[in-house]
Design a protein around this motif. Structure first.
Motif, PDB file in Angstrom:
ATOM      1  N   SER A   1      -7.984   3.240   9.874  1.00 36.75           N
ATOM      2  CA  SER A   1      -6.838   2.339   9.966  1.00 36.75           C
ATOM      3  C   SER A   1      -7.272   0.938  10.378  1.00 36.75           C
ATOM      4  O   SER A   1      -6.785  -0.055   9.830  1.00 36.75           O
ATOM      5  CB  SER A   1      -5.824   2.884  10.965  1.00 36.75           C
ATOM      6  OG  SER A   1      -5.270   4.080  10.511  1.00 36.75           O
ATOM      7  N   LYS A   2      -8.193   0.851  11.323  1.00 33.25           N
ATOM      8  CA  LYS A   2      -8.674  -0.456  11.762  1.00 33.25           C
ATOM      9  C   LYS A   2      -9.464  -1.147  10.654  1.00 33.25           C
ATOM     10  O   LYS A   2      -9.299  -2.346  10.434  1.00 33.25           O
ATOM     11  CB  LYS A   2      -9.544  -0.306  13.007  1.00 33.25           C
ATOM     12  CG  LYS A   2     -10.017  -1.633  13.543  1.00 33.25           C
ATOM     13  CD  LYS A   2     -10.578  -1.520  14.918  1.00 33.25           C
ATOM     14  CE  LYS A   2     -11.101  -2.800  15.486  1.00 33.25           C
ATOM     15  NZ  LYS A   2     -10.929  -4.008  14.776  1.00 33.25           N
ATOM     16  N   THR A   3     -10.291  -0.388   9.946  1.00 38.62           N
ATOM     17  CA  THR A   3     -11.066  -0.974   8.846  1.00 38.62           C
ATOM     18  C   THR A   3     -10.152  -1.477   7.737  1.00 38.62           C
ATOM     19  O   THR A   3     -10.339  -2.585   7.218  1.00 38.62           O
ATOM     20  CB  THR A   3     -12.054   0.064   8.280  1.00 38.62           C
ATOM     21  OG1 THR A   3     -12.884   0.537   9.330  1.00 38.62           O
ATOM     22  CG2 THR A   3     -12.909  -0.532   7.181  1.00 38.62           C
ATOM     23  N   LEU A   4      -9.142  -0.695   7.376  1.00 37.72           N
ATOM     24  CA  LEU A   4      -8.208  -1.127   6.340  1.00 37.72           C
ATOM     25  C   LEU A   4      -7.407  -2.339   6.787  1.00 37.72           C
ATOM     26  O   LEU A   4      -7.126  -3.235   5.984  1.00 37.72           O
ATOM     27  CB  LEU A   4      -7.278   0.031   5.962  1.00 37.72           C
ATOM     28  CG  LEU A   4      -7.935   1.181   5.212  1.00 37.72           C
ATOM     29  CD1 LEU A   4      -6.975   2.351   5.077  1.00 37.72           C
ATOM     30  CD2 LEU A   4      -8.429   0.730   3.851  1.00 37.72           C
ATOM     31  N   SER A   5      -7.060  -2.395   8.054  1.00 40.35           N
ATOM     32  CA  SER A   5      -6.347  -3.561   8.580  1.00 40.35           C
ATOM     33  C   SER A   5      -7.244  -4.801   8.543  1.00 40.35           C
ATOM     34  O   SER A   5      -6.776  -5.894   8.197  1.00 40.35           O
ATOM     35  CB  SER A   5      -5.893  -3.268  10.003  1.00 40.35           C
ATOM     36  OG  SER A   5      -5.236  -4.368  10.535  1.00 40.35           O
ATOM     37  N   ASP A   6      -8.518  -4.643   8.882  1.00 43.08           N
ATOM     38  CA  ASP A   6      -9.451  -5.773   8.820  1.00 43.08           C
ATOM     39  C   ASP A   6      -9.643  -6.252   7.388  1.00 43.08           C
ATOM     40  O   ASP A   6      -9.718  -7.457   7.139  1.00 43.08           O
ATOM     41  CB  ASP A   6     -10.803  -5.380   9.414  1.00 43.08           C
ATOM     42  CG  ASP A   6     -10.741  -5.165  10.915  1.00 43.08           C
ATOM     43  OD1 ASP A   6      -9.761  -5.622  11.543  1.00 43.08           O
ATOM     44  OD2 ASP A   6     -11.670  -4.529  11.457  1.00 43.08           O
TER      45      ASP A   6
ATOM     46  N   PHE B   1       1.304   5.052   1.959  1.00 45.47           N
ATOM     47  CA  PHE B   1       0.988   3.896   1.129  1.00 45.47           C
ATOM     48  C   PHE B   1       0.790   2.654   1.992  1.00 45.47           C
ATOM     49  O   PHE B   1      -0.138   1.870   1.773  1.00 45.47           O
ATOM     50  CB  PHE B   1       2.099   3.659   0.102  1.00 45.47           C
ATOM     51  CG  PHE B   1       1.880   2.457  -0.750  1.00 45.47           C
ATOM     52  CD1 PHE B   1       0.936   2.478  -1.770  1.00 45.47           C
ATOM     53  CD2 PHE B   1       2.599   1.296  -0.534  1.00 45.47           C
ATOM     54  CE1 PHE B   1       0.720   1.363  -2.559  1.00 45.47           C
ATOM     55  CE2 PHE B   1       2.394   0.179  -1.318  1.00 45.47           C
ATOM     56  CZ  PHE B   1       1.456   0.213  -2.331  1.00 45.47           C
ATOM     57  N   VAL B   2       1.659   2.499   2.992  1.00 47.12           N
ATOM     58  CA  VAL B   2       1.562   1.345   3.874  1.00 47.12           C
ATOM     59  C   VAL B   2       0.287   1.417   4.721  1.00 47.12           C
ATOM     60  O   VAL B   2      -0.359   0.402   4.975  1.00 47.12           O
ATOM     61  CB  VAL B   2       2.837   1.241   4.751  1.00 47.12           C
ATOM     62  CG1 VAL B   2       2.699   0.206   5.834  1.00 47.12           C
ATOM     63  CG2 VAL B   2       4.035   0.919   3.869  1.00 47.12           C
ATOM     64  N   VAL B   3      -0.094   2.627   5.138  1.00 50.69           N
ATOM     65  CA  VAL B   3      -1.347   2.792   5.890  1.00 50.69           C
ATOM     66  C   VAL B   3      -2.531   2.384   5.024  1.00 50.69           C
ATOM     67  O   VAL B   3      -3.427   1.666   5.477  1.00 50.69           O
ATOM     68  CB  VAL B   3      -1.509   4.250   6.373  1.00 50.69           C
ATOM     69  CG1 VAL B   3      -2.922   4.516   6.850  1.00 50.69           C
ATOM     70  CG2 VAL B   3      -0.533   4.553   7.482  1.00 50.69           C
ATOM     71  N   ILE B   4      -2.549   2.830   3.795  1.00 52.37           N
ATOM     72  CA  ILE B   4      -3.663   2.508   2.902  1.00 52.37           C
ATOM     73  C   ILE B   4      -3.714   1.006   2.609  1.00 52.37           C
ATOM     74  O   ILE B   4      -4.788   0.443   2.413  1.00 52.37           O
ATOM     75  CB  ILE B   4      -3.571   3.340   1.605  1.00 52.37           C
ATOM     76  CG1 ILE B   4      -3.848   4.802   1.940  1.00 52.37           C
ATOM     77  CG2 ILE B   4      -4.535   2.851   0.551  1.00 52.37           C
ATOM     78  CD1 ILE B   4      -3.606   5.750   0.804  1.00 52.37           C
ATOM     79  N   ARG B   5      -2.558   0.344   2.630  1.00 51.97           N
ATOM     80  CA  ARG B   5      -2.526  -1.109   2.434  1.00 51.97           C
ATOM     81  C   ARG B   5      -2.977  -1.873   3.675  1.00 51.97           C
ATOM     82  O   ARG B   5      -3.163  -3.082   3.625  1.00 51.97           O
ATOM     83  CB  ARG B   5      -1.121  -1.562   2.048  1.00 51.97           C
ATOM     84  CG  ARG B   5      -0.656  -1.035   0.725  1.00 51.97           C
ATOM     85  CD  ARG B   5      -1.427  -1.568  -0.422  1.00 51.97           C
ATOM     86  NE  ARG B   5      -1.222  -2.987  -0.545  1.00 51.97           N
ATOM     87  CZ  ARG B   5      -1.934  -3.769  -1.310  1.00 51.97           C
ATOM     88  NH1 ARG B   5      -2.914  -3.290  -2.013  1.00 51.97           N
ATOM     89  NH2 ARG B   5      -1.687  -5.042  -1.368  1.00 51.97           N
TER      90      ARG B   5
END
Length: 145
Positions: free
Chosen positions: A127-132, A67-71
């Motif tokens: 992961s990078k795209t979701l973080s951006d 869940f945290v990764v997807i956020r």
């Protein structure tokens, strides 16, 4: 930021890697819990309860991590990789005491494959795209931070 038109392409490109890693992590968690429970608590009448408790705790960690990764936070990746490393260590340590050869082999191969899926280029891009996306969408209210 991904628009609503780009969302299906994003899901088609990145979610197979996410789901592959997740299901391999579930398999490795289950196998490691069974192997560790059979080895550590052999002969204990409460052995099935301990195995279920291991699985529940690991599932909670895996679910929160995903869940945290997807956020868009990288701490979820650390939690999931730590869980997989624990499963791998449990599989390797309990390997000499194995009664079931297939379960012993799966308890070592599944975490390795899951770690491979989490280290893939697509998963890292996701992961990078979701973080951006998180950084662009949720900007701090004040500049004091």
């Amino acid at each position: 930021m991904i628009s609503i038109n780009q969302l299906p392409a994003f899901v088609r490109r990145y979610y197979p890697a996410l789901l592959t890693g997740f299901f391999l992590a579930v398999i490795s968690l289950t196998c490691a819990s069974i192997r560790a429970g059979e080895t550590i608590f052999a002969g204990n009448p409460a052995e099935p309860g301990y195995i279920v408790a291991f699985i529940m705790l690991g599932s909670f960690t895996l679910g929160i991590g995903q869940f945290v990764v997807i956020r868009g936070y990288s701490a979820g990746n650390r939690a999931v990789v730590g869980l997989l490393l624990g499963c791998l260590i449990a599989g390797v340590v309990t390997y000499p005491f194995s009664r079931d050869a297939l379960l012993a082999v799966v308890s070592i191969i599944a975490p390795l494959l899951a770690l491979l899926a989490y280290n893939s280029r697509r998963y890292r891009e996701m992961s990078k795209t979701l973080s951006d996306i998180r950084r662009k969408r949720f900007k701090p209210v004040s500049d004091k931070r």
